[in-house]
Design a protein around this motif. Structure first.
Motif, PDB file in Angstrom:
ATOM      1  N   GLU A 167       0.831  -1.204   0.000  1.00 48.55           N
ATOM      2  CA  GLU A 167       0.000   0.000   0.000  1.00 48.55           C
ATOM      3  C   GLU A 167       0.866   1.255   0.000  1.00 48.55           C
ATOM      4  O   GLU A 167       0.586   2.231  -0.704  1.00 48.55           O
ATOM      5  N   ILE A 168       1.932   1.228   0.777  1.00 47.89           N
ATOM      6  CA  ILE A 168       2.846   2.379   0.825  1.00 47.89           C
ATOM      7  C   ILE A 168       3.541   2.563  -0.518  1.00 47.89           C
ATOM      8  O   ILE A 168       3.642   3.683  -1.031  1.00 47.89           O
ATOM      9  N   LYS A 169       4.002   1.481  -1.108  1.00 50.64           N
ATOM     10  CA  LYS A 169       4.717   1.574  -2.394  1.00 50.64           C
ATOM     11  C   LYS A 169       3.821   2.133  -3.490  1.00 50.64           C
ATOM     12  O   LYS A 169       4.282   2.903  -4.344  1.00 50.64           O
ATOM     13  N   LYS A 170       2.537   1.763  -3.454  1.00 51.46           N
ATOM     14  CA  LYS A 170       1.614   2.262  -4.474  1.00 51.46           C
ATOM     15  C   LYS A 170       1.471   3.779  -4.413  1.00 51.46           C
ATOM     16  O   LYS A 170       1.210   4.424  -5.422  1.00 51.46           O
ATOM     17  N   ARG A 171       1.633   4.329  -3.216  1.00 53.19           N
ATOM     18  CA  ARG A 171       1.399   5.763  -3.035  1.00 53.19           C
ATOM     19  C   ARG A 171       2.685   6.576  -2.914  1.00 53.19           C
ATOM     20  O   ARG A 171       2.646   7.792  -2.719  1.00 53.19           O
ATOM     21  N   MET A 172       3.821   5.908  -3.024  1.00 52.76           N
ATOM     22  CA  MET A 172       5.093   6.617  -2.862  1.00 52.76           C
ATOM     23  C   MET A 172       5.355   7.599  -3.997  1.00 52.76           C
ATOM     24  O   MET A 172       5.937   8.648  -3.814  1.00 52.76           O
ATOM     25  N   PHE A 173       4.975   7.219  -5.205  1.00 49.92           N
ATOM     26  CA  PHE A 173       5.177   8.089  -6.361  1.00 49.92           C
ATOM     27  C   PHE A 173       3.886   8.092  -7.142  1.00 49.92           C
ATOM     28  O   PHE A 173       3.478   7.064  -7.671  1.00 49.92           O
ATOM     29  N   VAL A 174       3.211   9.212  -7.206  1.00 53.37           N
ATOM     30  CA  VAL A 174       1.937   9.281  -7.913  1.00 53.37           C
ATOM     31  C   VAL A 174       2.153   9.824  -9.321  1.00 53.37           C
ATOM     32  O   VAL A 174       3.201  10.394  -9.639  1.00 53.37           O
ATOM     33  N   PHE A 175       1.156   9.635 -10.163  1.00 56.36           N
ATOM     34  CA  PHE A 175       1.268   9.992 -11.578  1.00 56.36           C
ATOM     35  C   PHE A 175       1.629  11.463 -11.767  1.00 56.36           C
ATOM     36  O   PHE A 175       2.431  11.814 -12.635  1.00 56.36           O
ATOM     37  N   GLN A 192      -1.316   2.630 -26.428  1.00 52.60           N
ATOM     38  CA  GLN A 192      -2.714   2.575 -26.012  1.00 52.60           C
ATOM     39  C   GLN A 192      -2.848   2.930 -24.528  1.00 52.60           C
ATOM     40  O   GLN A 192      -3.731   3.704 -24.138  1.00 52.60           O
ATOM     41  N   GLU A 193      -1.957   2.391 -23.700  1.00 49.87           N
ATOM     42  CA  GLU A 193      -2.013   2.655 -22.269  1.00 49.87           C
ATOM     43  C   GLU A 193      -1.652   4.106 -21.975  1.00 49.87           C
ATOM     44  O   GLU A 193      -2.259   4.756 -21.114  1.00 49.87           O
ATOM     45  N   LEU A 194      -0.667   4.634 -22.680  1.00 52.35           N
ATOM     46  CA  LEU A 194      -0.270   6.028 -22.494  1.00 52.35           C
ATOM     47  C   LEU A 194      -1.413   6.963 -22.896  1.00 52.35           C
ATOM     48  O   LEU A 194      -1.663   7.984 -22.244  1.00 52.35           O
ATOM     49  N   THR A 195      -2.118   6.609 -23.958  1.00 52.14           N
ATOM     50  CA  THR A 195      -3.251   7.416 -24.422  1.00 52.14           C
ATOM     51  C   THR A 195      -4.344   7.489 -23.361  1.00 52.14           C
ATOM     52  O   THR A 195      -4.877   8.560 -23.064  1.00 52.14           O
ATOM     53  N   ILE A 196      -4.671   6.341 -22.787  1.00 50.01           N
ATOM     54  CA  ILE A 196      -5.706   6.301 -21.747  1.00 50.01           C
ATOM     55  C   ILE A 196      -5.275   7.095 -20.524  1.00 50.01           C
ATOM     56  O   ILE A 196      -6.052   7.859 -19.940  1.00 50.01           O
ATOM     57  N   ALA A 197      -3.997   6.937 -20.118  1.00 52.16           N
ATOM     58  CA  ALA A 197      -3.480   7.640 -18.938  1.00 52.16           C
ATOM     59  C   ALA A 197      -3.545   9.150 -19.126  1.00 52.16           C
ATOM     60  O   ALA A 197      -3.885   9.890 -18.195  1.00 52.16           O
ATOM     61  N   PRO A 239     -14.963   9.564 -24.424  1.00 49.50           N
ATOM     62  CA  PRO A 239     -14.930   9.435 -22.955  1.00 49.50           C
ATOM     63  C   PRO A 239     -14.364   8.087 -22.520  1.00 49.50           C
ATOM     64  O   PRO A 239     -14.596   7.059 -23.154  1.00 49.50           O
ATOM     65  N   VAL A 240     -13.632   8.107 -21.419  1.00 48.78           N
ATOM     66  CA  VAL A 240     -13.028   6.893 -20.866  1.00 48.78           C
ATOM     67  C   VAL A 240     -13.398   6.804 -19.389  1.00 48.78           C
ATOM     68  O   VAL A 240     -13.441   7.813 -18.687  1.00 48.78           O
ATOM     69  N   ARG A 241     -13.658   5.596 -18.909  1.00 50.14           N
ATOM     70  CA  ARG A 241     -14.000   5.413 -17.495  1.00 50.14           C
ATOM     71  C   ARG A 241     -12.832   5.827 -16.611  1.00 50.14           C
ATOM     72  O   ARG A 241     -11.671   5.537 -16.912  1.00 50.14           O
ATOM     73  N   LEU A 242     -13.144   6.509 -15.531  1.00 49.39           N
ATOM     74  CA  LEU A 242     -12.123   6.960 -14.596  1.00 49.39           C
ATOM     75  C   LEU A 242     -11.299   5.791 -14.078  1.00 49.39           C
ATOM     76  O   LEU A 242     -10.079   5.899 -13.904  1.00 49.39           O
ATOM     77  N   ARG A 243     -11.949   4.656 -13.842  1.00 49.81           N
ATOM     78  CA  ARG A 243     -11.238   3.479 -13.339  1.00 49.81           C
ATOM     79  C   ARG A 243     -10.152   3.029 -14.317  1.00 49.81           C
ATOM     80  O   ARG A 243      -9.055   2.644 -13.912  1.00 49.81           O
ATOM     81  N   ASP A 244     -10.451   3.099 -15.615  1.00 48.52           N
ATOM     82  CA  ASP A 244      -9.462   2.702 -16.623  1.00 48.52           C
ATOM     83  C   ASP A 244      -8.296   3.692 -16.676  1.00 48.52           C
ATOM     84  O   ASP A 244      -7.141   3.295 -16.857  1.00 48.52           O
ATOM     85  N   VAL A 245      -8.620   4.987 -16.519  1.00 47.70           N
ATOM     86  CA  VAL A 245      -7.568   6.008 -16.515  1.00 47.70           C
ATOM     87  C   VAL A 245      -6.636   5.801 -15.323  1.00 47.70           C
ATOM     88  O   VAL A 245      -5.410   5.818 -15.465  1.00 47.70           O
ATOM     89  N   GLU A 246      -7.236   5.581 -14.149  1.00 48.88           N
ATOM     90  CA  GLU A 246      -6.430   5.400 -12.947  1.00 48.88           C
ATOM     91  C   GLU A 246      -5.568   4.151 -13.039  1.00 48.88           C
ATOM     92  O   GLU A 246      -4.418   4.135 -12.583  1.00 48.88           O
ATOM     93  N   GLU A 247      -6.105   3.093 -13.632  1.00 52.12           N
ATOM     94  CA  GLU A 247      -5.343   1.845 -13.786  1.00 52.12           C
ATOM     95  C   GLU A 247      -4.149   2.056 -14.721  1.00 52.12           C
ATOM     96  O   GLU A 247      -3.033   1.596 -14.445  1.00 52.12           O
ATOM     97  N   ALA A 248      -4.379   2.772 -15.831  1.00 55.08           N
ATOM     98  CA  ALA A 248      -3.291   3.047 -16.776  1.00 55.08           C
ATOM     99  C   ALA A 248      -2.218   3.922 -16.129  1.00 55.08           C
ATOM    100  O   ALA A 248      -1.020   3.689 -16.304  1.00 55.08           O
TER     101      ALA A 248
END
Length: 340
Positions: free
Chosen positions: A235-243, A264-269, A302-311
């Motif tokens: 959990e800590i590692k996931k939040r250590m560096f944010v997008f 494709q992933e960069l586009t969604i992000a 439009p793209v789902r927020l969940r997909d953006v966050e995952e990318a």
């Protein structure tokens, strides 16, 4: 009763604040606005717009109240609420002093361990290094992340991960416990602690602190937590560096991680990225590639927020992996990130 004839005592807090800002004038009010959140600015702007005319006596009373609270706050900073109360009673009288202190304590939260915020980090280390890890964690939770990081880096390695873990798992602490710790440390602090549970610590707190320590200390703590509490470490590692922290990377690092990411992933992000992040990423790729991704973003819709966050999280994970492999550098606190 209308605002034009209302007495100060019949005005609520936001109305008083609006009248105070009007009285102070645009220049001083603008400086105050710099310290407010967007929501607070919106609320105050609406209140100011609703003020049509104010009795000069009301203005004077509100200015006097503001001055008294500022003076009381200064006394509290110097020696606590007890000291402020004694001084105010001598200058304003017992009843008036009681009124001012009550107004302050209704909105003021006197943070515990004020002495620690004022102390030098090296002095603080000498003072608390032999304390129990839970006590150290409690104190560091109330400091600004930079100072907490400096103190954490200076502790012995066996205490570093233990203190970090306790900060991350800390949620709410009884006021009585805080008072007891303050008394044990024999430091002058406020005699009044808010009667609500005081929130401090948590994963967010330890992430801010670890972002301020040197890479060696961070690495040791994370590796230790991976052994003792894998879920917390993850959990800590996931939040250590944010997008959004991509704006702090240099061009070499950005170009390096771009090569690892599918278009494709960069586009969604980038669909959910700030203009600052997007512009920086586009400026570090070829013109042809940038145009292609921009076209894909427009065509995608439009793209789902969940997909953006995952990318975005996948990109963050890639950046972390490249850093661990030594292929890129993420600037950190600690003063030892020297590039040669």
């Amino acid at each position: 009763m209308s605002k034009t004839t209302a007495k100060k005592t019949e005005l609520y807090g936001k109305q008083k604040a609006a009248i105070l800002l009007i009285t102070l004038g645009p220049e001083h009010s603008a400086k105050i606005f710099q310290h407010l959140s967007d929501e607070e600015i919106e609320e105050m702007t609406l209140e100011i717009a609703n003020v049509k005319k104010v009795d000069p006596l009301v203005k004077e009373e509100i200015l006097e109240e503001f001055y008294e609270m500022c003076v009381a706050q200064e006394y509290i900073s110097e020696g606590g609420i007890g000291y402020a109360k004694d001084i105010l009673e001598k200058s304003l009288g017992k009843d008036k002093a009681f009124e001012v202190i009550n107004r302050l304590t209704a909105s003021l939260q006197v943070k515990p361990f004020d002495f620690a915020r004022k102390a030098d980090a090296s002095q603080l280390v000498n003072f608390i290094q032999n304390e129990h890890p839970q006590t150290i964690a409690l104190i560091l939770s109330y400091l600004e992340p930079t100072k907490s990081g400096q103190v954490l880096s200076s502790l012995s390695q066996e205490k570093q991960s233990e203190v970090a873990k306790r900060i991350a798992t800390m949620d709410r602490t009884y006021p009585e416990v805080i008072k007891e710790v303050e008394l044990v440390l024999e430091k002058k602090l406020s005699n009044i602690v808010t009667q609500d549970y005081t929130k401090a610590g948590g994963v967010g707190s330890v992430v801010e602190i670890l972002n301020s320590v040197d890479r060696g200390t961070e690495k040791y703590i994370i590796e230790n937590l991976e052994l003792t509490d894998p879920e917390l470490a993850e959990e800590i590692k996931k939040r250590m560096f944010v997008f959004e922290d991509i704006i702090n990377l240099d061009s070499t690092a950005i170009q390096r991680f771009i090569r690892e990411i599918e278009n494709q992933e960069l586009t969604i992000a980038l669909k959910g990225a700030t203009s600052e992040v997007s512009d920086l990423i586009f400026s570090n790729m070829s013109k042809r590639m940038a145009e292609m991704i921009r076209e894909d973003m427009d065509f995608m819709g439009p793209v789902r927020l969940r997909d953006v966050e995952e990318a975005q999280q996948n990109i963050v994970n890639t950046i972390r992996r490249l850093e661990e492999a030594g292929e890129i550098v993420i600037s950190r606190g600690g003063g030892d990130e020297i590039i040669v």
